[in-house]
Design a protein around this motif. Structure first.
Motif, PDB file in Angstrom:
ATOM      1  N   ASP A  73      -7.334  -0.529  -6.038  1.00  0.00           N
ATOM      2  CA  ASP A  73      -6.100  -0.741  -5.282  1.00  0.00           C
ATOM      3  C   ASP A  73      -6.166  -1.996  -4.407  1.00  0.00           C
ATOM      4  O   ASP A  73      -5.184  -2.725  -4.292  1.00  0.00           O
ATOM      5  CB  ASP A  73      -5.775   0.486  -4.428  1.00  0.00           C
ATOM      6  CG  ASP A  73      -5.375   1.678  -5.281  1.00  0.00           C
ATOM      7  OD1 ASP A  73      -4.737   1.475  -6.330  1.00  0.00           O
ATOM      8  OD2 ASP A  73      -5.712   2.822  -4.904  1.00  0.00           O
TER       9      ASP A  73
ATOM     10  N   HIS B 287       0.598   3.818 -12.002  1.00  0.00           N
ATOM     11  CA  HIS B 287      -0.655   3.054 -12.064  1.00  0.00           C
ATOM     12  C   HIS B 287      -1.896   3.958 -12.055  1.00  0.00           C
ATOM     13  O   HIS B 287      -2.944   3.563 -12.561  1.00  0.00           O
ATOM     14  CB  HIS B 287      -0.753   2.072 -10.890  1.00  0.00           C
ATOM     15  CG  HIS B 287      -1.416   2.637  -9.662  1.00  0.00           C
ATOM     16  ND1 HIS B 287      -0.791   3.506  -8.811  1.00  0.00           N
ATOM     17  CD2 HIS B 287      -2.675   2.476  -9.160  1.00  0.00           C
ATOM     18  CE1 HIS B 287      -1.629   3.839  -7.827  1.00  0.00           C
ATOM     19  NE2 HIS B 287      -2.771   3.242  -8.011  1.00  0.00           N
TER      20      HIS B 287
ATOM     21  N   TYR C  64       0.826  -1.210   0.000  1.00  0.00           N
ATOM     22  CA  TYR C  64       0.000   0.000   0.000  1.00  0.00           C
ATOM     23  C   TYR C  64       0.859   1.257   0.000  1.00  0.00           C
ATOM     24  O   TYR C  64       0.540   2.240  -0.662  1.00  0.00           O
ATOM     25  CB  TYR C  64      -0.992   0.016   1.171  1.00  0.00           C
ATOM     26  CG  TYR C  64      -2.005   1.114   0.946  1.00  0.00           C
ATOM     27  CD1 TYR C  64      -2.999   0.960  -0.016  1.00  0.00           C
ATOM     28  CD2 TYR C  64      -1.921   2.329   1.612  1.00  0.00           C
ATOM     29  CE1 TYR C  64      -3.889   1.975  -0.297  1.00  0.00           C
ATOM     30  CE2 TYR C  64      -2.816   3.355   1.347  1.00  0.00           C
ATOM     31  CZ  TYR C  64      -3.797   3.169   0.393  1.00  0.00           C
ATOM     32  OH  TYR C  64      -4.679   4.186   0.101  1.00  0.00           O
TER      33      TYR C  64
ATOM     34  N   ASN D 165       1.858   1.726  -3.407  1.00  0.00           N
ATOM     35  CA  ASN D 165       0.698   2.140  -4.192  1.00  0.00           C
ATOM     36  C   ASN D 165       0.468   3.649  -4.105  1.00  0.00           C
ATOM     37  O   ASN D 165       0.185   4.308  -5.112  1.00  0.00           O
ATOM     38  CB  ASN D 165      -0.534   1.365  -3.708  1.00  0.00           C
ATOM     39  CG  ASN D 165      -1.776   1.693  -4.502  1.00  0.00           C
ATOM     40  OD1 ASN D 165      -2.428   2.699  -4.254  1.00  0.00           O
ATOM     41  ND2 ASN D 165      -2.097   0.870  -5.485  1.00  0.00           N
TER      42      ASN D 165
ATOM     43  N   ILE E  81      -3.422  -4.991  -4.940  1.00  0.00           N
ATOM     44  CA  ILE E  81      -2.529  -5.428  -3.857  1.00  0.00           C
ATOM     45  C   ILE E  81      -2.733  -6.918  -3.572  1.00  0.00           C
ATOM     46  O   ILE E  81      -1.769  -7.672  -3.425  1.00  0.00           O
ATOM     47  CB  ILE E  81      -2.767  -4.563  -2.603  1.00  0.00           C
ATOM     48  CG1 ILE E  81      -2.175  -3.178  -2.843  1.00  0.00           C
ATOM     49  CG2 ILE E  81      -2.170  -5.214  -1.352  1.00  0.00           C
ATOM     50  CD1 ILE E  81      -2.563  -2.139  -1.829  1.00  0.00           C
TER      51      ILE E  81
ATOM     52  N   ASP F 118       3.006   5.458  -6.267  1.00  0.00           N
ATOM     53  CA  ASP F 118       3.137   4.924  -7.621  1.00  0.00           C
ATOM     54  C   ASP F 118       2.224   5.723  -8.556  1.00  0.00           C
ATOM     55  O   ASP F 118       1.029   5.478  -8.629  1.00  0.00           O
ATOM     56  CB  ASP F 118       2.743   3.437  -7.565  1.00  0.00           C
ATOM     57  CG  ASP F 118       2.569   2.784  -8.922  1.00  0.00           C
ATOM     58  OD1 ASP F 118       2.566   3.486  -9.957  1.00  0.00           O
ATOM     59  OD2 ASP F 118       2.399   1.563  -8.948  1.00  0.00           O
TER      60      ASP F 118
END
Ligand SMILES: [Fe+2]
Lengths: 426, 163
Positions: A365, A220, A211, A214, A369, A217
């Motif tokens: 998300d 994405h 996470y 994420n 994950i 990032d």
């Protein structure tokens, strides 16, 4: 072992074979290993870091308390009679029972139900039954000192109304930990009194670091979250960028709506997008201007457990609560401002549709994950390839076609964990 | 309109049938037909029990118009990515009460939704209670307000398909 919180710390994890010194290769076993997880709890969550534990607006009155987690440790955050805020471990100093079982409330003291040991709002032990025995028999020994048996205190500091706690005496003051870039972002988001609008929670069967990656990032963001791109809330063709602090532990992703044109967008996304989508009721994606800088999306990640987001008019904090190597809870606190009109409050509440576990631009998300966690378990010796934006030096950028902030995250992580490769990029 | 009004006994049967249709259309992935169960001026809200208890307005999912509900389904079909699964609703016997408005009824029912992966692994995904306002329109019952209060508000993975 079902509850990974029971895994003892067996000392240092085995050495990490990084393959590159710029964190462009991340070994998959780091998402799964129980020893790594135990070491993270010690060196990161109990180490020289500040973790977000709540918002001052959640405990406005003396006696208000909330229970939460710092890493695996259950915590009470409360406001004492003099208005000061305390954070303490939610575990009775007598026999280790959870003292506060409710998620929130107002009280004059915290009493453990097991043997009724009683603690003040500052965590100090105030009393215990039969301390002096009964009719001259029993009771605690003569050398029992109440002062030695309070609820363990954490350091607790707020910035702009956001409460952080730290186990470590070595952590720099919170203001320095945030640094000038992130202080100014907090000043921007929390520029006036906030009002809590509600909570959303999500249990994700994946490693907590997935996470953190994420939220750093940008690669994405506009690809996985098609709703975002299709309805123009965030497109990589818009003006935007990524900004890190000097040590690359925190990261800010930002963009401005209305700074690209349709031709640019069409050229970039025509192969991956179905452009026939139109909302029948577009109120949910309407951005009412409220910040002078024109930034319409800002995802601000503070190492290790906090995110503050502005997505259109949706404002929220997100707290990561670790629950073993393979699970975490994401705890979203949505807010507006005290002086918001009813119309603005309604609009922010409607935009709750964009975020959280059912968020039109965030639900993906959870799935991304979990599928990463699932597919990497069998390939522990393999590694990911983090090279968007190039390898080598770790720097802030004025575009978002990059995953350099992910390498930045790993560089600080490795430093704290004491597992940096030779000649590591920092 | 009056000739099409329903007796309490008829409403009872129709409300049970509506609940059955509701679960069946989601579970068989006929979400476009599921939309047909709603009135044109409907609202649909999924709330966590913790927000309801604290009187906080933030939903998990909220559509204040039927078009927003239609947009949700279109987004689900064409923009969102989510965990691939089958849904299975188990809806308890509805409790039906009249309101002060003629032809408007309050219907409550507890529900459990199980999710099963495409590999056949099930889990209890959601448990909570429906509080609906149903209206008699043209001889049938339609949902004009649906409130789903979720007890299991720490949502496993994500929430894509309506509850
Ligand atoms: Fe994302």
């Amino acid at each position: 072992m079902d509850d990974p919180r029971t895994i003892p710390n067996h000392g240092d994890a085995p050495p990490v074979h990084w393959r590159r010194n710029d964190y462009s290769r991340i070994p998959y076993w780091l998402y799964h290993d129980p020893q790594i997880y135990a070491q993270e709890q010690e060196r990161i969550f109990k180490g020289p870091t500040w973790s977000m534990v709540g918002l001052e607006a959640e405990i406005p009155n003396p006696g208000d308390f909330r229970t939460t987690f710092l890493g695996d440790t259950p915590i009470i955050v409360d406001r004492a009679a003099d208005g000061s805020i305390y954070a303490m471990v939610n575990r009775c100093a007598h026999h280790g029972a959870l003292v506060r079982r409710e998620p929130r409330g107002n009280a004059r003291e915290h009493i453990c139900i097991y043997h009724r040991w009683c603690y003040g709002l500052d965590g100090k032990l105030k009393g215990l039954p039969f301390r002096r025995g009964l009719k001259g028999k029993g009771g605690m020994g003569p050398d029992f000192d109440m002062a030695d048996h309070g609820l363990p205190q954490l350091r607790c500091e707020s910035y702009a109304g956001v409460i952080f706690a730290s186990f470590s005496a070595e952590t720099e003051p919170l203001a320095d930990y945030l640094g000038p870039i992130f202080r100014s972002h907090f000043d921007r988001i929390f520029h006036k009194k906030i009002r809590i609008l509600g909570y959303q929670r999500q249990r994700i069967a994946g490693n907590w670091k997935l996470y953190l990656e994420n939220t750093r990032d940008t690669y994405h963001g506009t690809l996985l979250h098609e709703f975002h791109t299709t309805f123009g809330l965030s497109r990589i063709t818009q003006t935007g960028g990524v900004t890190m602090d000097q040590r690359h532990r925190h990261n800010l992703i930002w963009s401005k709506i209305g700074t690209d044109d349709q031709a640019q967008y069409d050229a970039v996304y025509k192969e991956v997008r179905d452009d026939s989508l139109r909302l029948l009721d577009p109120r949910v994606v309407e951005v009412k201007p409220e910040f002078d800088d024109g930034i319409s999306l800002a995802i601000c990640a503070i190492f290790p457990n906090a995110t503050v987001h502005q997505i259109g008019n949706s404002l929220a904090t997100r707290q990561v609560r670790t629950m073993g190597p393979g699970e975490f809870e994401l705890y979203w606190t949505l807010f507006g401002y005290e002086d918001d009109s009813q119309e603005m409050t309604d609009h922010r509440v409607l935009q709750a549709n964009l975020v959280g576990p059912a968020g039109l631009i965030s639900m993906e998300d959870g799935e991304a994950i979990e599928i990463t966690q699932r597919a990497t378990v069998a390939e522990m010796d393999d590694c990911s390839v983090i090279e968007m934006g190039g390898g080598g030096k770790i720097t802030s950028l004025d575009h978002r076609v990059t995953d350099i902030p992910v390498r930045g995250l790993w560089s600080y992580y490795a430093e704290l964990m004491g597992i940096e490769p030779e000649g590591a990029e920092r | 309109m009056t000739s099409l009004a329903m007796t309490p006994a008829e409403v009872r049967v129709a409300a049970q049938e509506l609940m059955d249709d509701y679960g069946e259309r989601i579970d068989s992935n006929r979400l476009e037909e599921w939309l047909d169960l709603f009135a044109e001026d409907c609202s649909y809200r999924i709330m966590s029990r913790e927000n309801v208890e604290q009187n906080l307005p933030v939903p998990l999912m909220m559509c204040t118009s039927k078009n927003q509900l239609r947009d949700r389904i279109v987004a689900l079909r064409r923009a969102n990515e989510y965990n691939l699964h089958y849904d299975r609703h188990v809806i308890g016997a509805p409790r039906i009460r009249p309101t002060d408005t003629a032809d408007l009824w309050t219907v409550e029912a507890s529900y459990a939704v199980f999710q099963t992966t495409l590999e056949g692994q099930p889990r209890l995904f959601s448990v909570g209670r429906y509080t609906d306002k149903l209206r008699v329109e043209g001889g049938t019952l339609l949902i004009c307000e649906k409130l789903v209060v979720v007890d299991s508000f720490s949502i496993p993975t994500l929430l894509a398909t309506p509850l």
